[in-house]
Scaffold this motif. Structure first.
Motif, PDB file in Angstrom:
ATOM      1  N   ALA A 171      32.625   2.843 -21.732  1.00  0.00           N
ATOM      2  CA  ALA A 171      31.707   1.712 -21.640  1.00  0.00           C
ATOM      3  C   ALA A 171      32.393   0.616 -20.827  1.00  0.00           C
ATOM      4  O   ALA A 171      33.607   0.425 -20.902  1.00  0.00           O
ATOM      5  CB  ALA A 171      31.371   1.211 -23.034  1.00  0.00           C
ATOM      6  N   LEU A 172      31.604  -0.090 -20.022  1.00  0.00           N
ATOM      7  CA  LEU A 172      32.174  -1.123 -19.150  1.00  0.00           C
ATOM      8  C   LEU A 172      31.597  -2.489 -19.473  1.00  0.00           C
ATOM      9  O   LEU A 172      30.396  -2.629 -19.680  1.00  0.00           O
ATOM     10  CB  LEU A 172      31.868  -0.799 -17.679  1.00  0.00           C
ATOM     11  CG  LEU A 172      32.464   0.462 -17.080  1.00  0.00           C
ATOM     12  CD1 LEU A 172      31.983   0.640 -15.662  1.00  0.00           C
ATOM     13  CD2 LEU A 172      33.981   0.419 -17.110  1.00  0.00           C
ATOM     14  N   ASN A 173      32.470  -3.458 -19.498  1.00  0.00           N
ATOM     15  CA  ASN A 173      32.037  -4.858 -19.522  1.00  0.00           C
ATOM     16  C   ASN A 173      32.604  -5.511 -18.277  1.00  0.00           C
ATOM     17  O   ASN A 173      33.766  -5.300 -17.940  1.00  0.00           O
ATOM     18  CB  ASN A 173      32.567  -5.591 -20.762  1.00  0.00           C
ATOM     19  CG  ASN A 173      31.698  -5.366 -21.982  1.00  0.00           C
ATOM     20  OD1 ASN A 173      30.879  -4.458 -21.997  1.00  0.00           O
ATOM     21  ND2 ASN A 173      31.878  -6.189 -22.988  1.00  0.00           N
ATOM     22  N   ILE A 174      31.764  -6.276 -17.606  1.00  0.00           N
ATOM     23  CA  ILE A 174      32.185  -6.858 -16.343  1.00  0.00           C
ATOM     24  C   ILE A 174      31.877  -8.347 -16.339  1.00  0.00           C
ATOM     25  O   ILE A 174      30.816  -8.780 -16.801  1.00  0.00           O
ATOM     26  CB  ILE A 174      31.473  -6.146 -15.171  1.00  0.00           C
ATOM     27  CG1 ILE A 174      31.903  -4.679 -15.155  1.00  0.00           C
ATOM     28  CG2 ILE A 174      31.825  -6.798 -13.834  1.00  0.00           C
ATOM     29  CD1 ILE A 174      31.037  -3.801 -14.337  1.00  0.00           C
ATOM     30  N   GLY A 175      32.820  -9.098 -15.845  1.00  0.00           N
ATOM     31  CA  GLY A 175      32.614 -10.530 -15.754  1.00  0.00           C
ATOM     32  C   GLY A 175      33.388 -11.086 -14.585  1.00  0.00           C
ATOM     33  O   GLY A 175      34.170 -10.385 -13.949  1.00  0.00           O
ATOM     34  N   GLU A 190      28.241  -3.553 -21.772  1.00  0.00           N
ATOM     35  CA  GLU A 190      27.789  -2.387 -22.537  1.00  0.00           C
ATOM     36  C   GLU A 190      28.323  -2.447 -23.963  1.00  0.00           C
ATOM     37  O   GLU A 190      27.770  -1.818 -24.850  1.00  0.00           O
ATOM     38  CB  GLU A 190      28.263  -1.104 -21.841  1.00  0.00           C
ATOM     39  CG  GLU A 190      27.512  -0.884 -20.546  1.00  0.00           C
ATOM     40  CD  GLU A 190      28.118   0.198 -19.671  1.00  0.00           C
ATOM     41  OE1 GLU A 190      27.599   0.371 -18.567  1.00  0.00           O
ATOM     42  OE2 GLU A 190      29.088   0.844 -20.081  1.00  0.00           O
ATOM     43  N   ASP A 225      36.721  -9.408 -13.318  1.00  0.00           N
ATOM     44  CA  ASP A 225      37.394  -8.709 -14.418  1.00  0.00           C
ATOM     45  C   ASP A 225      36.519  -7.578 -14.925  1.00  0.00           C
ATOM     46  O   ASP A 225      35.347  -7.784 -15.226  1.00  0.00           O
ATOM     47  CB  ASP A 225      37.686  -9.677 -15.569  1.00  0.00           C
ATOM     48  CG  ASP A 225      38.758 -10.670 -15.189  1.00  0.00           C
ATOM     49  OD1 ASP A 225      38.388 -11.781 -14.771  1.00  0.00           O
ATOM     50  OD2 ASP A 225      39.937 -10.317 -15.271  1.00  0.00           O
ATOM     51  N   LEU A 247      26.375  -4.210 -10.151  1.00  0.00           N
ATOM     52  CA  LEU A 247      26.702  -4.811 -11.432  1.00  0.00           C
ATOM     53  C   LEU A 247      26.914  -6.312 -11.306  1.00  0.00           C
ATOM     54  O   LEU A 247      27.256  -6.987 -12.254  1.00  0.00           O
ATOM     55  CB  LEU A 247      27.949  -4.151 -12.001  1.00  0.00           C
ATOM     56  CG  LEU A 247      27.759  -2.666 -12.275  1.00  0.00           C
ATOM     57  CD1 LEU A 247      29.065  -2.016 -12.621  1.00  0.00           C
ATOM     58  CD2 LEU A 247      26.768  -2.442 -13.396  1.00  0.00           C
ATOM     59  N   GLU A 251      32.341 -15.572 -16.727  1.00  0.00           N
ATOM     60  CA  GLU A 251      30.928 -15.360 -17.005  1.00  0.00           C
ATOM     61  C   GLU A 251      30.674 -13.877 -17.000  1.00  0.00           C
ATOM     62  O   GLU A 251      31.004 -13.183 -16.044  1.00  0.00           O
ATOM     63  CB  GLU A 251      30.086 -16.035 -15.927  1.00  0.00           C
ATOM     64  CG  GLU A 251      29.667 -17.425 -16.321  1.00  0.00           C
ATOM     65  CD  GLU A 251      28.815 -18.053 -15.252  1.00  0.00           C
ATOM     66  OE1 GLU A 251      27.765 -17.462 -14.936  1.00  0.00           O
ATOM     67  OE2 GLU A 251      29.217 -19.093 -14.725  1.00  0.00           O
ATOM     68  N   TYR A 258      36.422  -4.490 -17.800  1.00  0.00           N
ATOM     69  CA  TYR A 258      37.015  -3.952 -19.020  1.00  0.00           C
ATOM     70  C   TYR A 258      36.390  -2.585 -19.281  1.00  0.00           C
ATOM     71  O   TYR A 258      35.176  -2.485 -19.437  1.00  0.00           O
ATOM     72  CB  TYR A 258      36.732  -4.878 -20.207  1.00  0.00           C
ATOM     73  CG  TYR A 258      37.336  -6.262 -20.048  1.00  0.00           C
ATOM     74  CD1 TYR A 258      38.601  -6.544 -20.559  1.00  0.00           C
ATOM     75  CD2 TYR A 258      36.655  -7.268 -19.380  1.00  0.00           C
ATOM     76  CE1 TYR A 258      39.170  -7.794 -20.411  1.00  0.00           C
ATOM     77  CE2 TYR A 258      37.212  -8.532 -19.211  1.00  0.00           C
ATOM     78  CZ  TYR A 258      38.469  -8.786 -19.733  1.00  0.00           C
ATOM     79  OH  TYR A 258      39.043 -10.026 -19.574  1.00  0.00           O
ATOM     80  N   HIS A 309      27.736  -8.092 -16.913  1.00  0.00           N
ATOM     81  CA  HIS A 309      27.255  -6.785 -17.356  1.00  0.00           C
ATOM     82  C   HIS A 309      28.038  -6.426 -18.610  1.00  0.00           C
ATOM     83  O   HIS A 309      29.259  -6.465 -18.596  1.00  0.00           O
ATOM     84  CB  HIS A 309      27.521  -5.758 -16.244  1.00  0.00           C
ATOM     85  CG  HIS A 309      27.207  -4.350 -16.646  1.00  0.00           C
ATOM     86  ND1 HIS A 309      25.941  -3.832 -16.565  1.00  0.00           N
ATOM     87  CD2 HIS A 309      27.979  -3.366 -17.155  1.00  0.00           C
ATOM     88  CE1 HIS A 309      25.957  -2.580 -16.994  1.00  0.00           C
ATOM     89  NE2 HIS A 309      27.191  -2.280 -17.357  1.00  0.00           N
ATOM     90  N   PHE A 351      36.300   0.459 -21.879  1.00  0.00           N
ATOM     91  CA  PHE A 351      36.634   0.779 -23.273  1.00  0.00           C
ATOM     92  C   PHE A 351      36.912   2.268 -23.376  1.00  0.00           C
ATOM     93  O   PHE A 351      36.017   3.059 -23.618  1.00  0.00           O
ATOM     94  CB  PHE A 351      35.491   0.346 -24.200  1.00  0.00           C
ATOM     95  CG  PHE A 351      35.310  -1.149 -24.239  1.00  0.00           C
ATOM     96  CD1 PHE A 351      34.681  -1.818 -23.208  1.00  0.00           C
ATOM     97  CD2 PHE A 351      35.799  -1.893 -25.305  1.00  0.00           C
ATOM     98  CE1 PHE A 351      34.535  -3.200 -23.238  1.00  0.00           C
ATOM     99  CE2 PHE A 351      35.656  -3.265 -25.354  1.00  0.00           C
ATOM    100  CZ  PHE A 351      35.022  -3.926 -24.312  1.00  0.00           C
ATOM    101  N   HIS A 390      41.930  -3.024 -18.536  1.00  0.00           N
ATOM    102  CA  HIS A 390      41.475  -4.292 -17.952  1.00  0.00           C
ATOM    103  C   HIS A 390      41.896  -4.316 -16.485  1.00  0.00           C
ATOM    104  O   HIS A 390      43.080  -4.327 -16.178  1.00  0.00           O
ATOM    105  CB  HIS A 390      42.113  -5.455 -18.734  1.00  0.00           C
ATOM    106  CG  HIS A 390      41.779  -6.801 -18.167  1.00  0.00           C
ATOM    107  ND1 HIS A 390      42.428  -7.952 -18.529  1.00  0.00           N
ATOM    108  CD2 HIS A 390      40.851  -7.184 -17.245  1.00  0.00           C
ATOM    109  CE1 HIS A 390      41.929  -8.980 -17.882  1.00  0.00           C
ATOM    110  NE2 HIS A 390      40.981  -8.533 -17.087  1.00  0.00           N
TER     111      HIS A 390
END
Lengths: 126, 143
Positions: B41-45, A76, B52, B6, A71, B54, A74, B56, B126
């Protein structure tokens, strides 16, 4: 056959789908133009480069190995696709574009056409 | 820059953050450090088993990336060198980030600092951190 139509459909659709604009550097030297574009997450087989007449299209799809059932909490990078279109000028030789994708950075080299290369004019001293 | 979690837990805290962000973007005098958008840039899950992240960060030698976990704060730092400008060349578009960068993420309490691994592929870092065993959902058998 169903596979073929699926592929045709997906390429048709990507034009209209929302995409991120990748940050780009463009450097021009005497012999041509070098373009760098940040496409993090795009593997080689998901990169699509097209030169049509004087339009250069860079398109790439992000492919991350996401764990099952993850899921997002956050984000970007909110879209899994990059697209950017450039208009090439006439002195560039679109037939000789070379591309290299390394660690998420695309490097394109577009040489100038032979007739557009600068020539040094020798000045004759009488 | 504002501290922000976050991993949303509290709805009101989220509204608060949203309001701050909206104010920031309309503010005629933005923060000296700019908006919260940074590099990478960060993606978080997360899943019940792991978290996790990520990042970029394209075009970076993975050996120069620093990933540190100290007291529940994960730091990703490094440097991206600008592309060299050849002699007599002109830079027409200059949008890609160059320079030193650092981003910090506060992790939830239930992660296991010893079960962290990081991979770099296609310009994306990652970071995978397992949650502690005792925090994972367990089925209790009824006698």
């Amino acid at each position: 056959m169903s596979e073929n139509t699926a592929v045709a459909k997906s390429t048709e659709n990507t034009r209209n789908e929302a995409a991120l604009l990748p940050p780009t550097d463009v450097i021009e030297d005497i012999d041509g133009i070098t373009l760098y574009a940040d496409l993090p997450g795009v593997p080689k087989d998901k990169l699509n480069l097209q030169v049509e007449a004087d339009t250069l299209t860079i398109e790439g799809e992000v492919s991350l190995d996401l764990p099952e059932g993850m899921e997002s909490s956050h984000a970007e990078v909110g879209l899994p696709r990059y697209r950017r279109v450039f208009t090439l000028s006439r002195e560039l030789d679109a037939g000789k574009v070379s591309a290299e994708l390394k660690e998420g950075v695309l490097k394109l080299r577009i040489p100038k056409a032979e007739h557009a290369q600068p020539r040094r004019v020798e000045i004759q001293v009488a | 820059m504002y501290y922000r979690s976050l991993f949303p837990r509290d709805l009101f805290a989220e509204f608060d953050r949203l309001q701050r962000e909206m104010q920031q973007s309309f503010d005629p005098h933005p923060s000296i450090r700019g908006l919260t958008r940074g590099f990478p840039a960060l993606n978080i899950g997360g899943t019940p088993k792991a978290v996790d992240i990520y990042a970029f960060a394209p075009g970076i030698d993975p050996a120069t990336l620093e990933v540190q976990l100290v007291k529940g704060m994960l730091t990703i730092a490094g440097e991206r060198k600008p592309e060299p400008l050849p002699e007599k060349a002109t830079r027409h578009i200059d949008e890609r980030f160059a320079g030193r960068f650092q981003r910090v993420v506060s992790l939830p309490d239930d992660v296991d600092p010893n079960a962290i691994d990081a991979k770099y592929r296609d310009g994306v870092l990652h970071v995978h951190i397992l949650r502690k065993q005792e925090a994972q959902p367990r089925r209790i058998t009824i006698q």
